[in-house]
Design a protein around this motif. Structure first.
Motif, PDB file in Angstrom:
ATOM      1  N   TYR A   1       1.322  -0.928  -0.022  1.00 55.28           N
ATOM      2  CA  TYR A   1      -0.095   0.114  -0.004  1.00 55.28           C
ATOM      3  C   TYR A   1       0.568   0.884   0.159  1.00 55.28           C
ATOM      4  N   ALA A   2       2.016   1.638   1.186  1.00 55.62           N
ATOM      5  CA  ALA A   2       2.455   2.870   0.977  1.00 55.62           C
ATOM      6  C   ALA A   2       3.119   2.544  -0.503  1.00 55.62           C
ATOM      7  N   MET A   3       3.651   1.446  -1.073  1.00 51.42           N
ATOM      8  CA  MET A   3       4.858   1.816  -2.173  1.00 51.42           C
ATOM      9  C   MET A   3       3.943   2.271  -3.510  1.00 51.42           C
ATOM     10  N   ILE A   4       2.583   2.028  -3.302  1.00 50.71           N
ATOM     11  CA  ILE A   4       2.131   2.623  -4.344  1.00 50.71           C
ATOM     12  C   ILE A   4       1.317   3.708  -4.330  1.00 50.71           C
ATOM     13  N   ALA A   5       0.504   3.786  -3.027  1.00 48.44           N
ATOM     14  CA  ALA A   5       0.173   5.132  -2.627  1.00 48.44           C
ATOM     15  C   ALA A   5       1.184   6.402  -3.070  1.00 48.44           C
ATOM     16  N   GLY A   6       2.859   5.979  -2.275  1.00 53.87           N
ATOM     17  CA  GLY A   6       3.634   7.131  -1.862  1.00 53.87           C
ATOM     18  C   GLY A   6       3.371   8.676  -1.169  1.00 53.87           C
ATOM     19  N   SER A   7       2.495   9.235  -1.423  1.00 52.15           N
ATOM     20  CA  SER A   7       2.297  10.718  -0.567  1.00 52.15           C
ATOM     21  C   SER A   7       1.119  11.500  -1.357  1.00 52.15           C
ATOM     22  N   GLY A   8      -0.130  10.207  -1.612  1.00 47.75           N
ATOM     23  CA  GLY A   8      -1.254  10.075  -2.431  1.00 47.75           C
ATOM     24  C   GLY A   8      -2.577  10.699  -1.720  1.00 47.75           C
ATOM     25  N   GLY A   9      -1.729  11.064   0.536  1.00 51.01           N
ATOM     26  CA  GLY A   9      -2.641  11.649   0.942  1.00 51.01           C
ATOM     27  C   GLY A   9      -4.155   9.837   1.100  1.00 51.01           C
ATOM     28  N   ASN A  10      -5.409  10.500   1.587  1.00 52.20           N
ATOM     29  CA  ASN A  10      -6.366   9.774   2.105  1.00 52.20           C
ATOM     30  C   ASN A  10      -6.891   9.114   0.559  1.00 52.20           C
ATOM     31  N   ALA A  11      -7.554   8.237   0.332  1.00 53.38           N
ATOM     32  CA  ALA A  11      -8.672   7.753  -0.637  1.00 53.38           C
ATOM     33  C   ALA A  11      -9.938   7.721   0.002  1.00 53.38           C
ATOM     34  N   ASP A  12     -10.606   7.677  -0.952  1.00 56.15           N
ATOM     35  CA  ASP A  12     -12.045   8.493  -0.701  1.00 56.15           C
ATOM     36  C   ASP A  12     -12.901   6.879  -2.291  1.00 56.15           C
TER      37      ASP A  12
ATOM     38  N   ALA B   1      -3.321  -1.144 -10.442  1.00 55.86           N
ATOM     39  CA  ALA B   1      -1.921  -1.231 -10.148  1.00 55.86           C
ATOM     40  C   ALA B   1      -1.907  -3.224 -10.182  1.00 55.86           C
ATOM     41  N   LEU B   2      -0.825  -4.010 -10.335  1.00 62.44           N
ATOM     42  CA  LEU B   2      -0.548  -4.972 -10.563  1.00 62.44           C
ATOM     43  C   LEU B   2       0.440  -5.995  -9.935  1.00 62.44           C
ATOM     44  N   PRO B   3       0.314  -7.291  -8.939  1.00 63.11           N
ATOM     45  CA  PRO B   3       1.373  -7.260  -8.098  1.00 63.11           C
ATOM     46  C   PRO B   3       2.436  -7.977  -8.785  1.00 63.11           C
ATOM     47  N   CYS B   4       3.516  -8.065  -8.154  1.00 57.43           N
ATOM     48  CA  CYS B   4       4.058  -8.093  -6.582  1.00 57.43           C
ATOM     49  C   CYS B   4       4.800  -6.920  -6.395  1.00 57.43           C
ATOM     50  N   PHE B   5       4.977  -6.010  -5.562  1.00 57.38           N
ATOM     51  CA  PHE B   5       5.549  -4.541  -5.760  1.00 57.38           C
ATOM     52  C   PHE B   5       6.450  -4.833  -4.317  1.00 57.38           C
ATOM     53  N   CYS B   6       6.835  -5.433  -3.039  1.00 55.56           N
ATOM     54  CA  CYS B   6       8.125  -5.680  -2.258  1.00 55.56           C
ATOM     55  C   CYS B   6       8.144  -7.183  -2.369  1.00 55.56           C
ATOM     56  N   GLY B   7       8.055  -7.889  -3.451  1.00 55.08           N
ATOM     57  CA  GLY B   7       8.759  -9.464  -3.668  1.00 55.08           C
ATOM     58  C   GLY B   7       9.080  -9.913  -2.864  1.00 55.08           C
ATOM     59  N   GLN B   8       7.888 -10.481  -1.755  1.00 54.98           N
ATOM     60  CA  GLN B   8       7.675 -11.449  -1.151  1.00 54.98           C
ATOM     61  C   GLN B   8       6.056 -11.987  -0.509  1.00 54.98           C
ATOM     62  N   GLY B   9       5.488 -12.322  -0.664  1.00 58.29           N
ATOM     63  CA  GLY B   9       4.034 -12.480   0.184  1.00 58.29           C
ATOM     64  C   GLY B   9       3.023 -12.536  -1.068  1.00 58.29           C
TER      65      GLY B   9
END
Length: 454
Positions: free
Chosen positions: A296-307, A321-329
């Motif tokens: 979530y943090a890697m995709i969102a960056g400083s994008g504020g809050n979702a609504d 957004a398509l997996p995987c962004f952190c290389g594990q899980g």
């Protein structure tokens, strides 16, 4: 009768001391957790955490009479203990060089049918950490008298009593056979049986706190220290005593751990990163996991809050957004994450929220968790659009959100009075909604990820 329980909560990202009285949060203090670079390998900064806990206990004891202490800690960590100290540092499970022993370790690893523990990267299988320490750090390993899970390291440090505990030893370690309720064949093959301590329930008091610690922190000398529990299983405890199976708890933080109670283990597949954990009563629980908080943090960056409006804008744009962004899980840990399409900076958090809801939905389906309530606790419980999107993706199931972020610590506190005599706070229901375009977007996203090679 009042009972103030102090919980030592050791997460991957933060350490926290929290005080509870019959489930009510009285006091808490936290600090960042840290990893030291080595040698001999990256490892938990246990001494910084220890100093934090001593200072926090001292501060808390000035305001409250602490009646019991319970530790809880993240999984995939364990401690080799010597005569009176660590024999080797507590390895960081993200230490990738553990892969160097894989050919030799693979020859010893039991089949998934025995352990229900998938082959995971780096040090996420605790058995592989042990093998690395034995084979690559023989001088340190030779000094070990005991091997305990990370929660039980803290209970040992507080009480001097070393034990094993099933929620930790049964958390994708390769060391436990969940269906048989006993250690796996790896323990003998690796030659570590002499290090494992007697199994004790998470809710067992091990003994009083060490006298010098009690004196230094202003605690009563007879303050009991409890065995402790794996953190995701602590999050599950309140629902084990308040709900009828089947149901699923999504314990969210750095990881999203999906724990389905009362469902079959037959659909678990190591390729999906679905597995069996073991609850505090020793029962195998169907689980799935992905590193949702970090992704979530890697995709969102400083994008504020979702609504909700932002989620509908992302859907309308077709961006994914398509997996995987952190290389594990998760099912696609070996695939490099990518964002397809254009997303405005203000909508990055919505894209991240939608991604985490879609991966959660995918894993629930693959686990066979298609019936029963879904309870979101931890970080994502405060993300209402996530909860609403999950509900819209799974209209046949009701979604509930825990009302605070203290679920792990609150569950751990229950161990000091098990089973609890007090009423468990109920999570709040999430209203069912329709999200414009979600059905078509869901089908397109699912078809895309189904085409990713694993």
């Amino acid at each position: 009768m009042s009972q103030t329980v102090a919980v030592l909560d050791i997460g991957k990202t933060n350490v926290k001391l929290a005080l509870f009285d019959h489930g009510r949060l009285l006091w808490e203090k936290s600090a960042p957790n840290s990893i030291r670079p080595g040698p001999p390998y990256p490892h938990e900064d246990v001494e910084s955490a220890w100093r934090f806990f001593l200072d926090a206990l001292r501060e808390a004891a000035r305001a409250h009479r602490i009646s019991a202490i319970v530790p809880t800690a993240h999984g995939a960590a364990g401690a080799l203990i010597g005569e009176d100290d660590l024999a080797a540092p507590v390895m960081d499970y993200e230490f990738a060089d553990v892969d160097a022993i894989e050919p030799d370790y693979a020859a010893l690893r039991p089949p998934f049918s025995e352990t229900l523990s998938p082959k995971l990267p780096a040090g996420l299988n605790l058995g592989r950490q042990l093998a690395y320490q034995k084979w690559r750090c023989p001088e340190l390993f030779a000094n070990a008298k005991h091997f305990v899970g990370y929660p039980q390291y803290w209970s040992w440090r507080l009480s001097g009593v070393a034990v094993s505990e099933v929620t930790t030893i049964g958390a994708h370690t390769d060391l436990w056979a969940p269906r048989q309720g006993q250690v796996s064949s790896l323990v003998k093959a690796l030659g570590v049986g002499h290090l494992l301590q007697p199994m004790r329930p998470a809710f067992d008091p091990l003994g009083p706190i060490k006298p010098d610690i009690a004196a230094a922190c202003g605690l009563a000398p007879d303050t009991p220290v409890f065995c402790g529990i794996h953190d995701s299983n602590a999050s599950l405890l309140p629902y084990l005593v308040s709900r009828q199976a089947p149901f699923t708890v999504l314990s969210t933080g750095t990881w999203v751990i999906l724990m389905s109670v009362g469902l079959s283990l037959d659909q678990l597949d190591p390729r999906d990163d679905t597995l069996a954990n073991v609850d505090a009563l020793g029962r195998p629980i169907a689980c799935g996991r992905f590193m949702g908080g970090r992704e979530y943090a890697m995709i969102a960056g400083s994008g504020g809050n979702a609504d909700l409006g932002a989620i509908e804008r992302v859907i309308a744009s077709g961006a994914m957004a398509l997996p995987c962004f952190c290389g594990q899980g998760g099912p696609y840990a070996t695939t490099e994450g990518v964002v397809r399409g254009e997303v405005a900076a203000r909508d990055r958090a919505a894209l991240a929220t939608l991604y985490c809801a879609l991966v959660s939905d995918l894993m629930l389906t693959r686990m066979g968790a298609t019936i029963g309530d879904l309870i979101v606790e931890g970080t994502f419980a405060r993300n209402l659009p996530f909860c609403m999107a999950l509900g819209a993706l799974r209209p046949a199931q009701r979604v509930f959100a825990a009302k605070d972020a203290a679920g792990t610590a609150r569950g751990a506190a229950m161990l000091a009075q098990w089973p609890p005599s007090y009423r468990i706070a109920e999570p709040g229901p999430i209203d069912s909604i329709s999200i414009a375009g979600l059905d078509s977007y869901h089908k397109a996203w699912t078809a895309t990820v189904d085409g990713i090679a694993r």
